[in-house]
Motif scaffolding. Structure first.
Motif, PDB file in Angstrom:
ATOM      1  N   SER A   1       0.816  -1.227   0.000  1.00  0.00           N
ATOM      2  CA  SER A   1       0.000   0.000   0.000  1.00  0.00           C
ATOM      3  C   SER A   1       0.844   1.268   0.000  1.00  0.00           C
ATOM      4  O   SER A   1       0.546   2.221  -0.720  1.00  0.00           O
TER       5      SER A   1
ATOM      6  N   ILE B   1      -5.929   2.646   3.245  1.00  0.00           N
ATOM      7  CA  ILE B   1      -6.213   1.230   3.524  1.00  0.00           C
ATOM      8  C   ILE B   1      -7.552   1.115   4.258  1.00  0.00           C
ATOM      9  O   ILE B   1      -8.415   0.308   3.892  1.00  0.00           O
TER      10      ILE B   1
ATOM     11  N   THR C   1      -6.750  -3.411  -3.708  1.00  0.00           N
ATOM     12  CA  THR C   1      -6.638  -2.770  -2.388  1.00  0.00           C
ATOM     13  C   THR C   1      -6.004  -3.751  -1.398  1.00  0.00           C
ATOM     14  O   THR C   1      -5.952  -4.962  -1.625  1.00  0.00           O
ATOM     15  N   CYS C   2      -5.552  -3.195  -0.295  1.00  0.00           N
ATOM     16  CA  CYS C   2      -4.776  -4.003   0.655  1.00  0.00           C
ATOM     17  C   CYS C   2      -5.587  -5.214   1.133  1.00  0.00           C
ATOM     18  O   CYS C   2      -5.073  -6.340   1.186  1.00  0.00           O
TER      19      CYS C   2
ATOM     20  N   ALA D   1      -4.954  -6.250   6.420  1.00  0.00           N
ATOM     21  CA  ALA D   1      -5.050  -4.855   5.974  1.00  0.00           C
ATOM     22  C   ALA D   1      -5.261  -3.926   7.171  1.00  0.00           C
ATOM     23  O   ALA D   1      -4.618  -2.872   7.269  1.00  0.00           O
TER      24      ALA D   1
ATOM     25  N   ALA E   1      -2.492  -1.022   8.336  1.00  0.00           N
ATOM     26  CA  ALA E   1      -2.801   0.388   8.606  1.00  0.00           C
ATOM     27  C   ALA E   1      -2.469   0.728  10.055  1.00  0.00           C
ATOM     28  O   ALA E   1      -1.881   1.783  10.341  1.00  0.00           O
TER      29      ALA E   1
END
Ligand code: IPE
Ligand code: IPE
Ligand code: MG
Ligand code: MG
Ligand code: MG
Length: 359
Positions: A44, A87, A105-106, A115, A119
């Motif tokens: 990310s 994220i 996306t993560c 994810a 973050a």
């Protein structure tokens, strides 16, 4: 790291490489970090974003004649905070998006739990980078921690994200919508500009105020432009799913005012932002416009970012921040600085509600 020189053409090109080098170094956690977590963080953070916020830190530092090396930790820290916010923003519980920066996306790539943890980990790393920065004094480290934590906390980005989610399906007043934008997006952009000011010892109150107005106006304009791109942009160009706002019935500027009025508002804010730098003082004519040239446009897209684009996103271009182009800045005649000052204060978000992160 390549030397942080004054010769970057197109604007920011060398600086993006320096930012990316810094980011890579800071998230090279070594064998102590679970490899799945490290991979999710790197996926990310190191993905080819525009690096708007760190560029604003470095170019503002340069404009304020603060050595940009001193500003690099703050630049990396704001990008880490931004990456963490993206994220979370993409999670199923929030905007439920599957593409970011042209990549999955993560949570799609690494699973939702990882994810969330990626973050979680990015946020303290950002503050660790600030706390351990060798290039600035203890006092300035504290200032930066205060500045950036205020911007991303409950009175800033996180609070704004909370209002954004609660506003789905609702029609907000202009003041409430603007307040939400100031918080969820403007806060961190403003803090990016002002972090560089925090590092500078000799800014006059007028110069400080000019940067303050610039940061606020750019922050609001940026979210309006993001809303426009969600309607007009193509997914393979903007690197994320277009139409996400309509799907979620988000409270957006175009939803409230329409596309044309949104474009106009965005242009007005950007014009005011640029003009506010005309009040930056004697150095402004020479240095101020450089700050306003930091925002990437297709013409100035750093080649380093181009090279890092994944093959499936070959056609991808970054949002068209044409109003920040050299031509536009060049059109602001020095003699218009005084008018610009009053325009800037009229347009600036500073004139309405002042959220807690405006320090
Ligand atoms: C997207 O920010 C989220 C918003 C605050 C609108 P950017 O458009 O700066 O995203 P990246 O960093 O280029 O991916
Ligand atoms: C996100 O706003 C603001 C953040 C704090 C991340 P959006 O939800 O509009 O951002 P995108 O469009 O997903 O990038
Ligand atoms: Mg969102
Ligand atoms: Mg989103
Ligand atoms: Mg958006």
């Amino acid at each position: 790291m390549t030397p942080l020189t004054e010769t970057s053409r197109p604007p920011g090109q060398h600086l993006v490489a320096d930012i990316d080098d810094g980011l890579r170094k800071y998230v090279d956690f070594g064998p102590g970090c679970p490899s799945h977590l490290a991979a999710a963080i790197q996926h990310s953070l190191l993905a080819p974003g525009k690096r708007l916020r760190p560029l604003l830190v470095l170019l503002t530092a340069r404009a304020c004649e603060c050595p940009v090396e001193q500003a690099l930790p703050a630049a990396c820290a704001v990008e880490m905070i931004h990456a963490y916010s993206l994220i979370h923003d993409d999670l199923p519980a929030m905007d439920d998006d599957e593409i970011r920066r042209g990549l999955p996306t993560c949570h799609v790539a690494y699973g939702e739990a990882t994810a969330i943890l990626a973050a979680d980990a990015l946020q303290p790393v950002a503050f660790q980078v600030l706390a351990e920065s060798q290039t600035i004094s203890d006092q300035k480290r504290v200032l930066l921690v205060q500045r950036i934590s205020a911007a991303c906390g409950s009175l800033g980005m996180t609070g704004g994200q909370c209002i954004d989610l609660a506003s789905e399906g609702h029609r907000l007043s202009e003041d409430d919508l603007k307040n939400m934008f100031d918080m969820k997006t403007g806060a961190l952009i403003h803090a990016s500009v002002m972090s560089a000011c925090d590092l500078c010892d000799d800014l006059s109150p007028e110069q400080h105020s000019a940067m303050d107005n610039f940061g606020r106006a750019v922050g609001l304009a940026f979210q309006i432009r993001d809303d426009i791109l969600d309607i007009e942009g193509e997914t393979d160009v903007i690197g994320k799913n277009a139409g996400s706002d309509e799907r979620l019935k988000k409270a957006t500027w175009p939803a409230l005012f329409g596309l044309e009025a949104s474009r106009q508002r965005c242009d007005e804010l950007l014009g005011a932002a640029i003009r506010s730098l005309g009040t930056f003082g004697p150095r402004s004519a020479r240095r101020g416009p450089r700050v306003s040239r930091t925002l990437p446009s297709p013409d100035h897209l750093p080649s380093q970012v181009h090279q890092s684009l994944p093959p499936h996103a070959g056609k991808r271009r970054h949002p068209d921040w044409h109003t920040f182009s050299v031509h536009r800045c060049g059109a602001v005649k020095p003699g218009h600085a005084a008018d610009g000052a009053s325009d800037a204060s009229r347009e600036s978000p500073a004139n309405s509600r002042s959220p807690g992160w405006y320090r």
